[in-house]
Design a protein around this motif. Structure first.
Motif, PDB file in Angstrom:
ATOM      1  N   GLY A 188      23.865  44.202  36.961  1.00 14.93           N
ATOM      2  CA  GLY A 188      23.618  45.596  37.308  1.00 14.93           C
ATOM      3  C   GLY A 188      24.399  46.522  36.416  1.00 14.93           C
ATOM      4  O   GLY A 188      25.043  46.111  35.453  1.00 14.93           O
ATOM      5  N   GLU A 189      24.342  47.791  36.758  1.00 10.41           N
ATOM      6  CA  GLU A 189      24.997  48.807  35.958  1.00 10.41           C
ATOM      7  C   GLU A 189      26.462  48.940  36.363  1.00 10.41           C
ATOM      8  O   GLU A 189      26.790  49.009  37.539  1.00 10.41           O
ATOM      9  N   TYR A 190      27.333  48.969  35.394  1.00 12.21           N
ATOM     10  CA  TYR A 190      28.763  49.090  35.648  1.00 12.21           C
ATOM     11  C   TYR A 190      29.304  50.471  35.345  1.00 12.21           C
ATOM     12  O   TYR A 190      30.457  50.743  35.581  1.00 12.21           O
ATOM     13  N   GLY A 191      28.520  51.314  34.765  1.00 19.02           N
ATOM     14  CA  GLY A 191      28.977  52.655  34.436  1.00 19.02           C
ATOM     15  C   GLY A 191      28.466  53.070  33.076  1.00 19.02           C
ATOM     16  O   GLY A 191      27.673  52.379  32.443  1.00 19.02           O
ATOM     17  N   GLU A 192      28.959  54.189  32.629  1.00 16.32           N
ATOM     18  CA  GLU A 192      28.528  54.723  31.349  1.00 16.32           C
ATOM     19  C   GLU A 192      29.715  54.741  30.394  1.00 16.32           C
ATOM     20  O   GLU A 192      30.760  55.308  30.704  1.00 16.32           O
TER      21      GLU A 192
END
Length: 155
Positions: free
Chosen positions: A97-101
């Motif tokens: 999944g997405e962990y951040g930008e």
């Protein structure tokens, strides 16, 4: 029935149904370091006949620091839900999944590190050099924080 129960297509859960609390392994690792460093500190003090206090006190402080981290992790574990890393039977895909930008081509961390290096260089050379490093570090910190707040890539 065996000691394992099926919980999904190819997942097995212990028959007891118990799972580890969040951040269990991290808390145990840092908690185990406390008695280790205390034993090492006592042995070091005994070897030096407590005549060299810097190492002895440093080891005691190291035990305290490990205890502080273990305490922080134990308190934090009470306030968060279980993570994919906390599942002993978890797979790599469960943490996907997405962990951040993150900025892949930013120069601001380099400027921030350069400012820190100049500050520490100033400790050896003179206090005024540390002031220059603090200014460079402040510029790097402001640039890093506001990197995405202006220009073409503003959000």
């Amino acid at each position: 029935m065996s000691s394992q129960q099926t919980a999904g297509p190819d997942r097995k859960v212990p028959a007891s149904g118990k799972t580890r609390p969040p951040m269990f392994i991290e808390t145990v690792v840092f908690g185990a370091l406390v008695p280790f460093f205390l034993i090492v500190a006592a042995f070091y003090g005994w070897l030096t006949e407590f005549g060299e206090p810097v190492g002895f006190i440093g080891l005691l402080l190291l035990a305290g620091l490990a205890g502080l981290v273990a305490f922080f992790l134990a308190i934090t574990a009470r306030t968060i839900d279980a993570r994919p890393e906390d599942d002993p039977l978890g797979t790599i895909e469960s943490a996907a999944g997405e962990y951040g930008e993150f900025s892949p081509h930013s120069w601001w961390p380099f400027v921030l590190g350069l400012g820190a290096a100049i500050v520490f260089f100033g400790v050896a050379v003179g206090w005024w050099v540390s002031g220059v490093g603090a200014i460079v570090g402040a510029i790097g910190l402001v640039g890093l924080i506001f990197e995405f707040s202006r220009g073409q890539h503003a959000h």
